[in-house]
Design a protein around this motif. Sequence first.
Motif, PDB file in Angstrom:
ATOM      1  N   UNK A 195      45.528  21.935  38.178  1.00 52.91           N
ATOM      2  CA  UNK A 195      44.273  22.207  37.481  1.00 52.91           C
ATOM      3  C   UNK A 195      44.039  23.700  37.302  1.00 52.91           C
ATOM      4  N   UNK A 196      44.451  24.489  38.271  1.00 55.01           N
ATOM      5  CA  UNK A 196      44.332  25.950  38.149  1.00 55.01           C
ATOM      6  C   UNK A 196      45.135  26.454  36.958  1.00 55.01           C
ATOM      7  N   UNK A 197      46.325  25.878  36.753  1.00 60.55           N
ATOM      8  CA  UNK A 197      47.160  26.285  35.618  1.00 60.55           C
ATOM      9  C   UNK A 197      46.511  25.939  34.281  1.00 60.55           C
ATOM     10  N   UNK A 198      45.829  24.799  34.238  1.00 62.01           N
ATOM     11  CA  UNK A 198      45.258  24.335  32.978  1.00 62.01           C
ATOM     12  C   UNK A 198      43.870  24.903  32.699  1.00 62.01           C
ATOM     13  N   UNK A 199      43.169  25.302  33.736  1.00 60.47           N
ATOM     14  CA  UNK A 199      41.764  25.682  33.586  1.00 60.47           C
ATOM     15  C   UNK A 199      41.601  27.001  32.842  1.00 60.47           C
ATOM     16  N   UNK A 200      40.426  27.139  32.232  1.00 56.91           N
ATOM     17  CA  UNK A 200      40.031  28.393  31.582  1.00 56.91           C
ATOM     18  C   UNK A 200      39.096  29.162  32.510  1.00 56.91           C
ATOM     19  N   UNK A 201      39.190  30.473  32.488  1.00 53.53           N
ATOM     20  CA  UNK A 201      38.323  31.322  33.305  1.00 53.53           C
ATOM     21  C   UNK A 201      37.054  31.654  32.525  1.00 53.53           C
ATOM     22  N   UNK A 202      35.919  31.571  33.196  1.00 54.28           N
ATOM     23  CA  UNK A 202      34.629  31.926  32.600  1.00 54.28           C
ATOM     24  C   UNK A 202      33.869  32.806  33.583  1.00 54.28           C
ATOM     25  N   UNK A 203      32.788  33.393  33.100  1.00 59.11           N
ATOM     26  CA  UNK A 203      31.960  34.209  33.987  1.00 59.11           C
ATOM     27  C   UNK A 203      31.305  33.318  35.028  1.00 59.11           C
ATOM     28  N   UNK A 204      31.360  33.725  36.253  1.00 59.63           N
ATOM     29  CA  UNK A 204      30.779  32.963  37.341  1.00 59.63           C
ATOM     30  C   UNK A 204      31.444  33.319  38.646  1.00 59.63           C
ATOM     31  N   UNK A 205      31.003  32.654  39.684  1.00 56.29           N
ATOM     32  CA  UNK A 205      31.534  32.933  41.011  1.00 56.29           C
ATOM     33  C   UNK A 205      32.102  31.656  41.610  1.00 56.29           C
ATOM     34  N   UNK A 206      33.147  31.834  42.439  1.00 49.21           N
ATOM     35  CA  UNK A 206      33.733  30.724  43.167  1.00 49.21           C
ATOM     36  C   UNK A 206      34.268  29.638  42.258  1.00 49.21           C
ATOM     37  N   UNK A 207      33.942  28.381  42.624  1.00 57.37           N
ATOM     38  CA  UNK A 207      34.484  27.240  41.900  1.00 57.37           C
ATOM     39  C   UNK A 207      34.014  27.169  40.453  1.00 57.37           C
ATOM     40  N   UNK A 208      32.845  27.743  40.161  1.00 61.62           N
ATOM     41  CA  UNK A 208      32.304  27.655  38.808  1.00 61.62           C
ATOM     42  C   UNK A 208      33.013  28.564  37.817  1.00 61.62           C
ATOM     43  N   UNK A 238      30.482  19.723  27.102  1.00 60.98           N
ATOM     44  CA  UNK A 238      30.655  21.060  27.657  1.00 60.98           C
ATOM     45  C   UNK A 238      31.744  21.039  28.721  1.00 60.98           C
ATOM     46  N   UNK A 239      32.465  22.141  28.882  1.00 65.46           N
ATOM     47  CA  UNK A 239      33.457  22.204  29.953  1.00 65.46           C
ATOM     48  C   UNK A 239      32.817  21.959  31.314  1.00 65.46           C
ATOM     49  N   UNK A 240      33.612  21.414  32.233  1.00 62.33           N
ATOM     50  CA  UNK A 240      33.116  21.122  33.585  1.00 62.33           C
ATOM     51  C   UNK A 240      33.943  21.900  34.597  1.00 62.33           C
ATOM     52  N   UNK A 241      33.370  22.187  35.765  1.00 66.56           N
ATOM     53  CA  UNK A 241      34.118  22.920  36.786  1.00 66.56           C
ATOM     54  C   UNK A 241      35.402  22.188  37.182  1.00 66.56           C
TER      55      UNK A 241
END
Length: 580
Positions: free
Chosen positions: A200-213, A254-257
Amino acid sequence: MADEPLDASPPAPSAAAAADGVSSSSSSAAPAPALRPRREAFEYGLLPIPKLVFPEATLTQTLAQLKERLAPGGARVGAAALAEALQIPAEQAALVFGTLAAVLPAEDPALGEDGAGEADLRDLLLFLYIQSYKRLVPRGHKDSPAVADVWPSTSAFDGCLSALSPIQFIRCNSRRFMPSQVDEEAHQLSYLQKHMANILTLLADSVDGEGDDSMVLTMETFEHLGFLLHFSEGTPLSQSASFFANSDPDMPAAPVPAALVHDWILQHIASTLEFMAEKSSAKENSLQNASDPDVTMSDAVTNTRIHSSSPTGTSAPNNPGYYRNTTFVEGFSKTSVVKQASDMKGHSIKVLNCHDSVIYILAPLKYATVYGSSDTTIVLGAIGKVVKVEHCERVQIIAASKRICIANCRECTFYLGVNHQPLIVGDNHKLQVAPFNTYYPQLGEHLAQVGVDPNVNKWDQPFVLGVVDPHDSLSHPAGVSDVQAESATCLDPDLFTNFLIPSWFEPQGPTKYNPFTLPEVYWASQRKKHASLEDIQKNIRELEIDDNRKKELACALHAQFKDWLYASGNIRQLYCLQGE
């Protein structure tokens, strides 16, 4: 290896039910769909190319760096870019893309059926990630001396092979030491359970936020996990999770964590694994006071000529809740088996541990596996994705397919109509290839249905990889380095013969001849044989001998023909022809 099907779904995990907004009481009343691994990715998608197999300690980091290197080119990646990034030959990169296309759950138009286009970067990353998967280690047998002569024989490259010969299979009358379908599926689920956070880390997109979000997944990216996982009822992943279910196509969810997705997947995997363990335990307990029901000696040595349905103990049913996509033909000896389209309950066939038999699979399918068989002729009518042949000895495979992979086989002959180069890997010895040599009335229709082009046949262009399989869980001896596998030689045209398929059922059909063009050298040999036979017949007719001598000559010819039938292994086919 066709085990008792798991004929029910596990109860819904309470945590997952809560996440989906369903009370635990209601979830306990209705079973949840079982989340299972897509076996096609693990069974047909692993390539023994060392540069695709990264050390587990650095796997995620290496693929993340690869993603950064390939991403600037866009969401799509071509084989040339992958070859440059991984420093592998262009031919191997093309093989990666072709194999990826063959194991995707649905056709990707941009990639194409043959993998000649560009792949979605997310699919490519998932494909490369599971190259680190190690197959399940065979279980120990309670009577080691009885199986000490494991077949095919072990080698410095094999370490140990996971199957007995068909003869030993019948003699031992037990398969409890072999990994079962349930065992393999549980092993695949456990692998995904362990690695899901990294995937999931490989597929996920980075957004502004902290930690898991700070890491999120879109619904489109979430659906790409369908390459690895699916629900037994066929429900799309996004429709099974409340965070994406019933989304309006005009207003994407919307994207989810990524953490939420991770928890949801792990809850369903844990539920399925628990259910599988309970069923397995119940089956083992039931067998403690009973003999192994899989294949009895009487079943194994039956002389029944033709089985067209599913005989008890030898051909597993396809339960909708478990093996919905696979038909099994297993444990046959000294018999003939025919399977037509009406006998299939899915898109895959597995022919396992058959001995001294003739197996006819006359149906359009996506995948086919032939495993652990010997002294058997197997006809595979039309396979639209991949044929895989493993751990076989003295078999004749007659296959019309997009692709074929041959691994760890001995003294086998392959009559092929294949659109791509035959892939040869592992510890093989004395393999021969020849052009496709048969037909049946519906063959042309079946080829068109699964997309096999009879105008393209690369039967004589094997693609040879290494002997060592990095996906084998068994360790290889220290100091052994990989070498190129032994390739196949072309069958002598003088030894080439056409194979006649009996017309037991529905003999009428549009296909009247072999749809694959026979190379000229083989045509010439056939014409020469035909001319020689006509000359012999003419000479016999012109002989001036009395009736007694004619009878003696006929008896001598009959005896010689009978000896040839037994020596060549064609006696079984003759029995089939007599049954018409």
